[in-house]
Design a protein around this motif. Structure first.
Motif, PDB file in Angstrom:
ATOM      1  N   ALA A 193      25.042 -66.677  12.646  1.00 42.30           N
ATOM      2  CA  ALA A 193      26.348 -66.281  12.109  1.00 42.30           C
ATOM      3  C   ALA A 193      26.782 -64.933  12.671  1.00 42.30           C
ATOM      4  N   ALA A 194      25.856 -63.975  12.739  1.00 37.94           N
ATOM      5  CA  ALA A 194      26.180 -62.659  13.296  1.00 37.94           C
ATOM      6  C   ALA A 194      26.564 -62.779  14.767  1.00 37.94           C
ATOM      7  N   LEU A 195      25.832 -63.595  15.508  1.00 35.57           N
ATOM      8  CA  LEU A 195      26.155 -63.829  16.917  1.00 35.57           C
ATOM      9  C   LEU A 195      27.542 -64.436  17.062  1.00 35.57           C
ATOM     10  N   ASP A 229      21.451 -61.398  25.239  1.00 33.11           N
ATOM     11  CA  ASP A 229      20.139 -61.166  24.630  1.00 33.11           C
ATOM     12  C   ASP A 229      20.117 -61.635  23.177  1.00 33.11           C
ATOM     13  N   MET A 230      21.205 -61.429  22.460  1.00 28.59           N
ATOM     14  CA  MET A 230      21.300 -61.888  21.069  1.00 28.59           C
ATOM     15  C   MET A 230      21.206 -63.412  21.004  1.00 28.59           C
ATOM     16  N   THR A 238      22.038 -56.160  13.546  1.00 26.09           N
ATOM     17  CA  THR A 238      22.278 -54.752  13.893  1.00 26.09           C
ATOM     18  C   THR A 238      23.106 -54.652  15.173  1.00 26.09           C
ATOM     19  N   ASP A 239      22.773 -55.470  16.152  1.00 28.37           N
ATOM     20  CA  ASP A 239      23.538 -55.466  17.399  1.00 28.37           C
ATOM     21  C   ASP A 239      24.961 -55.980  17.178  1.00 28.37           C
ATOM     22  N   LEU A 279      25.747 -59.207   6.642  1.00 27.76           N
ATOM     23  CA  LEU A 279      24.654 -59.966   7.254  1.00 27.76           C
ATOM     24  C   LEU A 279      23.490 -59.045   7.603  1.00 27.76           C
ATOM     25  N   MET A 280      23.768 -57.849   8.056  1.00 26.66           N
ATOM     26  CA  MET A 280      22.702 -56.913   8.387  1.00 26.66           C
ATOM     27  C   MET A 280      21.920 -56.513   7.140  1.00 26.66           C
ATOM     28  N   ARG A 281      22.630 -56.273   6.029  1.00 28.16           N
ATOM     29  CA  ARG A 281      21.948 -55.916   4.788  1.00 28.16           C
ATOM     30  C   ARG A 281      21.115 -57.081   4.263  1.00 28.16           C
TER      31      ARG A 281
END
Length: 384
Positions: A257-259, A288-289, A333-334, A353-355
């Protein structure tokens, strides 16, 4: 979410598509507001039960969906990527059903398992304590034999669904023996003497209630013991192997999802006359992600396939949990970095999403514990 999944048959593909559609229609639109309010989505678990998601990896003859873990985890990834609190809740519920489904007697399964797998009753897994997290053998909650069964006393910490669950798969000490002194119990959520403390105030997964559960002379009938007295630690560790695969699936969903959010933003955002994804420095970061997310998914599915074939998979489960959750932390994070200042605001979901990714490196055994488990397997020559 990736649409080009390799699934064993059309039925499996339809099940994962059902999870994807439910996630897009019912989870993703609600997630941000519910997390902001700390609202527990109980009704969504009932709906997932009616869809058959909560019983997916259990045999049809027990009331489950008869699906492989390979398929279940891909459906769980879809849910977790849309709303991690729900994905984690499904994983915990499925794990809390494992002892009854695997170790329970025919009479116990006949009496209770159907409601559990159908989602009519929501489960919790009560193993950890304040002084016995990574070391369950140090637990102090005790189950004392009485004339008509057991009396439970003590506290269980970090219980997902604590105070919301209809039943608790709970582990308590029945003797002083460290390895053989723990037993497994199926405890009703409304049992007199069982009470949940105020939910923990967490940095993420605020839609998932986590609380300490206190036991004050909770009376249980003798038929509430799952497996033989003293089998509890073996049961707990077996359940955790499967539970770690569930957390790995949710973590992969969060990373994906972050990607997806980062790529969508990088396609639209323009600097120096072109989309930022076309700048090599950022394009390589996104590459890389994507590679890390795909690798985490592959490791997770490899462990699932071993489980489905009846092969030992404890080491692979720890590897999958370690790799997937570390990947989720790095990728989220990225993703925040890709969005720049916007990534640090609540206007975009990547900060949430990071948290959410952080705690996945902690629960179901910290990633330091996963490394310890992996190393012990290697020391026994079980690395291949």
């Amino acid at each position: 979410m990736p649409a080009d999944r390799l699934l064993p048959d059309d039925e499996s593909a339809a099940i994962v598509a059902l999870a994807r559609d439910f996630a897009a229609a019912e989870l993703a639109p609600r997630a941000a507001a519910a997390e902001e309010a700390g609202a527990f989505p109980r009704e969504l678990f009932r709906e997932l039960g009616r869809l058959g998601i909560l019983g997916m990896p259990y045999p049809e003859e027990l009331g489950g969906g008869g699906q492989s873990y390979e398929v279940y985890l891909q459906a769980l990834e879809e849910l977790g990527g849309a709303w991690a609190s729900v994905g984690v809740g499904v994983s915990v519920h499925v794990m809390s059903c494992y002892p009854l489904a695997t170790w329970g007697s025919d009479e116990q399964r006949e009496r209770w398992l159907g409601e559990l797998l159908a989602g009519d009753l929501l489960g919790a897994y009560a193993l950890s304590e304040a002084e016995a997290g990574s070391d369950p053998g140090a637990m102090r909650a005790r189950a004392t034999r009485v004339a008509d069964g057991y009396r439970l006393d003590g506290s269980k910490a970090w219980v997902t669904h604590g105070g919301e669950a209809d039943f608790y798969t709970l582990f308590a000490r029945t003797s002083k023996d460290r390895a053989r002194g723990i037993s497994c119990f199926l405890v009703p959520g409304d049992a007199p003497g069982l009470a949940a403390q105020a939910p923990e105030r967490k940095m993420g997964l605020t839609g998932s209630t986590t609380a300490t559960v206190d036991l004050d002379a909770v009376a249980l009938d003798a038929d509430r013991v799952i497996g033989a007295e003293g089998d509890g630690l073996s049961i707990a560790l077996q359940a955790l192997d499967s539970g770690r695969l569930g957390i790995a699936a949710v973590a992969v969903g969060v990373a994906q999802a972050a990607l997806d959010h980062a790529v969508a933003y990088a396609r639209e955002r323009r600097t120096f006359g072109k989309a930022i994804i076309d700048h090599q420095g950022l394009g390589f970061l996104l590459a890389d992600m994507a590679a890390a997310t795909a690798c985490a998914r592959g490791v997770m599915l490899d462990a699932a396939r071993r489980r489905d074939r009846g092969l030992p998979f404890s080491q692979q489960a720890s590897i999958a949990k370690l790799v997937a959750t570390d990947t989720a932390m790095k990728v989220t994070t990225d993703a925040v970095q890709v969005l720049g200042g916007y990534g640090y605001t609540k206007e975009f979901p990547v900060e949430r999403l990071m948290r959410e990714a952080k705690v996945m490196q902690i629960f179901e055994g910290t990633n330091q514990i996963q490394r310890l488990v992996i190393a012990r397997h290697l020391a026994r020559g079980a690395g291949r």
